[in-house]
Design a protein around this motif. Structure first.
Motif, PDB file in Angstrom:
ATOM      1  N   ASP A   1     -40.313  -6.894 -18.528  1.00 42.12           N
ATOM      2  CA  ASP A   1     -39.025  -7.556 -18.323  1.00 42.12           C
ATOM      3  C   ASP A   1     -38.238  -6.902 -17.184  1.00 42.12           C
ATOM      4  O   ASP A   1     -37.387  -7.542 -16.565  1.00 42.12           O
ATOM      5  N   LEU A   2     -38.516  -5.618 -16.909  1.00 42.11           N
ATOM      6  CA  LEU A   2     -37.747  -4.852 -15.928  1.00 42.11           C
ATOM      7  C   LEU A   2     -38.497  -4.639 -14.620  1.00 42.11           C
ATOM      8  O   LEU A   2     -38.078  -3.837 -13.787  1.00 42.11           O
ATOM      9  N   ARG A   3     -39.570  -5.341 -14.409  1.00 37.26           N
ATOM     10  CA  ARG A   3     -40.365  -5.125 -13.201  1.00 37.26           C
ATOM     11  C   ARG A   3     -39.552  -5.510 -11.958  1.00 37.26           C
ATOM     12  O   ARG A   3     -38.724  -6.431 -11.996  1.00 37.26           O
ATOM     13  N   PRO A   4     -39.781  -4.825 -10.821  1.00 32.09           N
ATOM     14  CA  PRO A   4     -39.086  -5.184  -9.580  1.00 32.09           C
ATOM     15  C   PRO A   4     -39.454  -6.620  -9.178  1.00 32.09           C
ATOM     16  O   PRO A   4     -40.605  -7.028  -9.372  1.00 32.09           O
ATOM     17  N   LEU A   5     -38.566  -7.373  -8.680  1.00 35.02           N
ATOM     18  CA  LEU A   5     -37.188  -7.173  -8.282  1.00 35.02           C
ATOM     19  C   LEU A   5     -36.202  -7.729  -9.334  1.00 35.02           C
ATOM     20  O   LEU A   5     -35.145  -8.260  -9.001  1.00 35.02           O
ATOM     21  N   SER A   6     -36.530  -7.574 -10.588  1.00 33.00           N
ATOM     22  CA  SER A   6     -35.703  -8.128 -11.656  1.00 33.00           C
ATOM     23  C   SER A   6     -34.288  -7.560 -11.601  1.00 33.00           C
ATOM     24  O   SER A   6     -34.079  -6.385 -11.296  1.00 33.00           O
ATOM     25  N   THR A   7     -33.307  -8.413 -11.889  1.00 30.83           N
ATOM     26  CA  THR A   7     -31.916  -7.964 -11.987  1.00 30.83           C
ATOM     27  C   THR A   7     -31.476  -7.866 -13.452  1.00 30.83           C
ATOM     28  O   THR A   7     -30.301  -7.693 -13.742  1.00 30.83           O
ATOM     29  N   VAL A   8     -32.437  -7.978 -14.384  1.00 32.12           N
ATOM     30  CA  VAL A   8     -32.131  -7.822 -15.811  1.00 32.12           C
ATOM     31  C   VAL A   8     -31.975  -6.331 -16.122  1.00 32.12           C
ATOM     32  O   VAL A   8     -32.858  -5.537 -15.793  1.00 32.12           O
ATOM     33  N   PRO A   9     -30.882  -5.915 -16.751  1.00 34.63           N
ATOM     34  CA  PRO A   9     -30.704  -4.505 -17.114  1.00 34.63           C
ATOM     35  C   PRO A   9     -31.452  -4.166 -18.403  1.00 34.63           C
ATOM     36  O   PRO A   9     -31.909  -5.060 -19.120  1.00 34.63           O
ATOM     37  N   ARG A  10     -31.555  -2.893 -18.694  1.00 31.15           N
ATOM     38  CA  ARG A  10     -32.258  -2.468 -19.909  1.00 31.15           C
ATOM     39  C   ARG A  10     -31.497  -2.893 -21.168  1.00 31.15           C
ATOM     40  O   ARG A  10     -32.095  -3.291 -22.159  1.00 31.15           O
ATOM     41  N   ASP A  11     -30.163  -2.803 -21.131  1.00 33.55           N
ATOM     42  CA  ASP A  11     -29.335  -3.165 -22.281  1.00 33.55           C
ATOM     43  C   ASP A  11     -28.240  -4.130 -21.838  1.00 33.55           C
ATOM     44  O   ASP A  11     -27.579  -3.892 -20.816  1.00 33.55           O
ATOM     45  N   VAL A  12     -28.050  -5.184 -22.616  1.00 32.71           N
ATOM     46  CA  VAL A  12     -26.989  -6.163 -22.362  1.00 32.71           C
ATOM     47  C   VAL A  12     -26.081  -6.199 -23.579  1.00 32.71           C
ATOM     48  O   VAL A  12     -26.506  -6.578 -24.679  1.00 32.71           O
ATOM     49  N   ASP A  13     -24.837  -5.782 -23.406  1.00 31.47           N
ATOM     50  CA  ASP A  13     -23.870  -5.820 -24.507  1.00 31.47           C
ATOM     51  C   ASP A  13     -23.311  -7.230 -24.676  1.00 31.47           C
ATOM     52  O   ASP A  13     -23.080  -7.940 -23.694  1.00 31.47           O
ATOM     53  N   MET A  14     -23.076  -7.590 -25.934  1.00 37.73           N
ATOM     54  CA  MET A  14     -22.464  -8.880 -26.246  1.00 37.73           C
ATOM     55  C   MET A  14     -21.038  -8.663 -26.733  1.00 37.73           C
ATOM     56  O   MET A  14     -20.699  -7.615 -27.288  1.00 37.73           O
ATOM     57  N   ARG A  15     -20.193  -9.665 -26.544  1.00 41.33           N
ATOM     58  CA  ARG A  15     -18.845  -9.614 -27.094  1.00 41.33           C
ATOM     59  C   ARG A  15     -18.902  -9.841 -28.606  1.00 41.33           C
ATOM     60  O   ARG A  15     -19.925 -10.270 -29.144  1.00 41.33           O
ATOM     61  N   ALA A  16     -17.797  -9.560 -29.277  1.00 43.41           N
ATOM     62  CA  ALA A  16     -17.728  -9.851 -30.711  1.00 43.41           C
ATOM     63  C   ALA A  16     -18.021 -11.328 -30.930  1.00 43.41           C
ATOM     64  O   ALA A  16     -17.477 -12.193 -30.242  1.00 43.41           O
ATOM     65  N   GLY A  17     -18.900 -11.624 -31.869  1.00 41.99           N
ATOM     66  CA  GLY A  17     -19.315 -13.001 -32.131  1.00 41.99           C
ATOM     67  C   GLY A  17     -19.032 -13.399 -33.561  1.00 41.99           C
ATOM     68  O   GLY A  17     -18.447 -12.660 -34.344  1.00 41.99           O
ATOM     69  N   LYS A  18     -19.504 -14.594 -33.909  1.00 39.19           N
ATOM     70  CA  LYS A  18     -19.264 -15.117 -35.252  1.00 39.19           C
ATOM     71  C   LYS A  18     -20.553 -15.109 -36.067  1.00 39.19           C
ATOM     72  O   LYS A  18     -21.659 -15.161 -35.528  1.00 39.19           O
ATOM     73  N   SER A  19     -20.370 -15.057 -37.387  1.00 36.57           N
ATOM     74  CA  SER A  19     -21.498 -14.990 -38.303  1.00 36.57           C
ATOM     75  C   SER A  19     -21.199 -15.801 -39.556  1.00 36.57           C
ATOM     76  O   SER A  19     -20.115 -15.666 -40.136  1.00 36.57           O
ATOM     77  N   PHE A  20     -22.158 -16.663 -39.944  1.00 40.53           N
ATOM     78  CA  PHE A  20     -22.031 -17.468 -41.154  1.00 40.53           C
ATOM     79  C   PHE A  20     -23.328 -17.391 -41.943  1.00 40.53           C
ATOM     80  O   PHE A  20     -24.409 -17.300 -41.362  1.00 40.53           O
ATOM     81  N   GLU A  21     -23.227 -17.444 -43.271  1.00 46.01           N
ATOM     82  CA  GLU A  21     -24.423 -17.406 -44.114  1.00 46.01           C
ATOM     83  C   GLU A  21     -24.124 -18.056 -45.457  1.00 46.01           C
ATOM     84  O   GLU A  21     -23.025 -17.916 -46.002  1.00 46.01           O
TER      85      GLU A  21
END
Length: 233
Positions: free
Chosen positions: A53-73
């Protein structure tokens, strides 16, 4: 700490106080089936990439933080006394927290949604009062819908990912339940979950210009806080 989480903690503290003074006669009813519903927020979730996933010339970072989201169950369960089994369907959604990812002239956006179907087991700790802490966990089949891009603001070059796939998810839970009546229990709980086994189609930039097809294999992790209601039949 925002107002929602302060209210959740306030409910838990109030329930704990009542539980300490409630008589033993107010404990849960005999074993039996119940329905359950939960609503809450993913307070911390991440997309994690590695390897190809991180092979050159990828612009994807190792970690992507998400904002607070919603959860239902929601689902069905059976209470055996001190042990419960549940079968549930759940939904979560969260947007990418672009923040620090918008660097070096790159613009980031994205959203992660999950639909899960699974089973879980919980052990209730009998305190002799209305208040019953619990611990447990479960496994799910999870349908992940992923949209992510990190592109140059000048050339439009960069990595993109968009699609959906089924994967595997496990989760560990802990919380407290408070018996309003012999058949009705409210709960406050925390959950940590990880999803894997995903293959999402996308594109990766080329040094000569343009892009090539690529398959990403991200892993998801999430910590959620929920409030719930269990109702005996």
């Amino acid at each position: 700490m925002n107002v929602t989480y302060k209210r959740m903690i306030g409910v838990a503290v109030f329930g704990a106080g009542l539980g300490m003074i409630a008589p033993a006669s107010a404990q849960n009813a005999a074993p039996g089936p119940y329905v359950v519903g939960r609503i809450g927020s993913q307070v911390d979730s991440d997309l994690k990439f590695k390897g190809k996933d991180l092979r050159p010339l990828s612009t994807v970072p190792r970690d992507v933080d998400m904002r607070a989201g919603k959860s239902f169950e929601g689902g069905l369960g059976y209470d055996f006394g001190n042990f419960r089994l549940e079968s549930t369907i759940g939904y979560t959604a969260a947007n990418v927290d672009a923040g620090a990812l918008n660097s070096r002239g790159l613009v980031t956006s994205g959203r992660t949604k999950t639909l899960s179907i699974g089973v879980a087991g919980y052990y209730d700790i009998d305190t002799g009062t209305r208040l019953r802490p619990f611990v447990g966990g479960g496994i799910d089949a999870v349908r992940v819908t992923e949209r992510f891009s990190r592109l140059s603001s000048t050339t439009g070059q960069g990595s993109t990912m968009a699609g959906r796939d089924w994967g595997f998810r496990w989760h560990a839970d802990a919380g407290i339940g408070y018996a309003l009546t012999g058949k009705t229990t409210v709960e406050l709980a925390a959950r940590y979950a990880q999803s894997s086994g995903l293959s999402i189609p996308g594109r990766i930039p080329l040094s000569a210009g343009g892009s090539a097809a690529n398959t990403y294999k991200p892993k998801l992790s999430a910590t959620s806080i929920t409030v719930g209601l269990r109702q005996r039949f």
